[in-house]
Motif scaffolding. Structure first.
Motif, mmCIF file in Angstrom:
data_model
loop_
_atom_site.group_PDB
_atom_site.id
_atom_site.type_symbol
_atom_site.label_atom_id
_atom_site.label_comp_id
_atom_site.label_asym_id
_atom_site.label_seq_id
_atom_site.Cartn_x
_atom_site.Cartn_y
_atom_site.Cartn_z
ATOM 1 N N VAL A 105 0.845 -1.202 0.000
ATOM 2 C CA VAL A 105 0.000 0.000 0.000
ATOM 3 C C VAL A 105 0.878 1.249 0.000
ATOM 4 O O VAL A 105 0.590 2.218 -0.719
ATOM 5 C CB VAL A 105 -0.961 -0.021 1.206
ATOM 6 N N LEU A 106 1.945 1.254 0.791
ATOM 7 C CA LEU A 106 2.847 2.401 0.816
ATOM 8 C C LEU A 106 3.531 2.609 -0.533
ATOM 9 O O LEU A 106 3.719 3.739 -0.973
ATOM 10 C CB LEU A 106 3.879 2.233 1.923
ATOM 11 N N THR A 107 3.886 1.514 -1.201
ATOM 12 C CA THR A 107 4.478 1.623 -2.536
ATOM 13 C C THR A 107 3.481 2.235 -3.517
ATOM 14 O O THR A 107 3.835 3.094 -4.322
ATOM 15 C CB THR A 107 4.920 0.238 -3.032
ATOM 16 N N LEU A 108 2.227 1.802 -3.428
ATOM 17 C CA LEU A 108 1.192 2.393 -4.277
ATOM 18 C C LEU A 108 1.017 3.864 -3.971
ATOM 19 O O LEU A 108 0.815 4.684 -4.876
ATOM 20 C CB LEU A 108 -0.139 1.663 -4.080
ATOM 21 N N ALA A 109 1.073 4.220 -2.692
ATOM 22 C CA ALA A 109 0.910 5.618 -2.302
ATOM 23 C C ALA A 109 2.037 6.477 -2.865
ATOM 24 O O ALA A 109 1.808 7.617 -3.279
ATOM 25 C CB ALA A 109 0.848 5.741 -0.784
ATOM 26 N N ARG A 110 3.240 5.938 -2.883
ATOM 27 C CA ARG A 110 4.360 6.690 -3.467
ATOM 28 C C ARG A 110 4.233 6.794 -4.982
ATOM 29 O O ARG A 110 4.578 7.804 -5.579
ATOM 30 C CB ARG A 110 5.682 6.019 -3.117
ATOM 31 N N ARG A 111 3.737 5.747 -5.599
ATOM 32 C CA ARG A 111 3.621 5.740 -7.051
ATOM 33 C C ARG A 111 2.476 6.630 -7.531
ATOM 34 O O ARG A 111 2.568 7.252 -8.585
ATOM 35 C CB ARG A 111 3.409 4.319 -7.548
ATOM 36 N N TYR A 112 1.393 6.682 -6.750
ATOM 37 C CA TYR A 112 0.213 7.450 -7.144
ATOM 38 C C TYR A 112 -0.111 8.476 -6.063
ATOM 39 O O TYR A 112 -0.925 8.227 -5.175
ATOM 40 C CB TYR A 112 -0.982 6.531 -7.357
ATOM 41 N N PRO A 113 0.516 9.652 -6.107
ATOM 42 C CA PRO A 113 0.287 10.646 -5.051
ATOM 43 C C PRO A 113 -1.156 11.160 -5.011
ATOM 44 O O PRO A 113 -1.636 11.566 -3.955
ATOM 45 C CB PRO A 113 1.264 11.772 -5.388
ATOM 46 N N LEU A 114 -1.868 11.129 -6.127
ATOM 47 C CA LEU A 114 -3.259 11.560 -6.124
ATOM 48 C C LEU A 114 -4.105 10.629 -5.261
ATOM 49 O O LEU A 114 -5.021 11.065 -4.564
ATOM 50 C CB LEU A 114 -3.811 11.602 -7.549
ATOM 51 N N LEU A 115 -3.774 9.363 -5.264
ATOM 52 C CA LEU A 115 -4.455 8.398 -4.410
ATOM 53 C C LEU A 115 -4.246 8.758 -2.946
ATOM 54 O O LEU A 115 -5.178 8.749 -2.145
ATOM 55 C CB LEU A 115 -3.938 6.986 -4.700
ATOM 56 N N THR A 116 -3.019 9.109 -2.600
ATOM 57 C CA THR A 116 -2.707 9.487 -1.228
ATOM 58 C C THR A 116 -3.482 10.730 -0.815
ATOM 59 O O THR A 116 -4.047 10.787 0.279
ATOM 60 C CB THR A 116 -1.191 9.742 -1.084
ATOM 61 N N ILE A 156 -2.053 7.615 13.084
ATOM 62 C CA ILE A 156 -0.663 8.056 13.014
ATOM 63 C C ILE A 156 0.113 7.526 14.218
ATOM 64 O O ILE A 156 1.252 7.076 14.096
ATOM 65 C CB ILE A 156 -0.583 9.594 12.916
ATOM 66 N N GLY A 157 -0.512 7.572 15.382
ATOM 67 C CA GLY A 157 0.148 7.053 16.577
ATOM 68 C C GLY A 157 0.440 5.566 16.461
ATOM 69 O O GLY A 157 1.530 5.103 16.827
ATOM 70 N N LEU A 158 -0.519 4.803 15.948
ATOM 71 C CA LEU A 158 -0.301 3.374 15.758
ATOM 72 C C LEU A 158 0.792 3.105 14.732
ATOM 73 O O LEU A 158 1.632 2.220 14.927
ATOM 74 C CB LEU A 158 -1.600 2.693 15.335
ATOM 75 N N LEU A 159 0.784 3.853 13.656
ATOM 76 C CA LEU A 159 1.804 3.673 12.629
ATOM 77 C C LEU A 159 3.190 3.995 13.165
ATOM 78 O O LEU A 159 4.145 3.239 12.937
ATOM 79 C CB LEU A 159 1.484 4.543 11.409
#
Length: 107
Positions: free
Chosen positions: A60-71, A92-95
């Motif tokens: 999911v993080l890789t997808l978020a980096r690849r598609y910033p509009l998704l993020t 955010i605290g859990l992450l």
């Protein structure tokens, strides 16, 4: 070029155009089928892939980096929901705590 040859060429061009339209329609139909949310999720995590939860998160993080509009879209949805509740702070605290625990276990 005789009129028969010309008519034959015109018919061949029409047949080729019809085949191309049919191929385009089939490809469009397959593309629409592959863009449903269920198909997208299945593409991310196929059955029997053996991905753990951390592998899925990294995907999911890789997808978020690849598609910033998704993020930014997800962020807008979360922020809109966060006005009612402070779920984003908890997330955010859990992450952060998960990342710290993971980093500490490596050392």
């Amino acid at each position: 070029m005789t009129p028969k040859e010309r008519a034959l060429r015109i018919e061949l061009v029409r047949a080729r155009a019809a085949l191309e339209r049919q191929t385009m329609a089939r490809s469009t139909h397959e593309l629409v089928g592959s863009l449903h949310p269920r198909a997208l999720l299945r593409g991310m995590m196929p059955k029997g892939s053996g991905l753990s939860m951390t592998d899925w998160i990294f995907k999911v993080l890789t997808l978020a980096r690849r598609y910033p509009l998704l993020t930014s879209s997800v962020s807008a949805v979360v922020t809109g929901a966060a006005r009612r509740k402070n779920w984003w702070r908890i997330g955010i605290g859990l992450l952060l705590s998960w990342q710290l625990a993971r980093h500490a276990s490596r050392k």
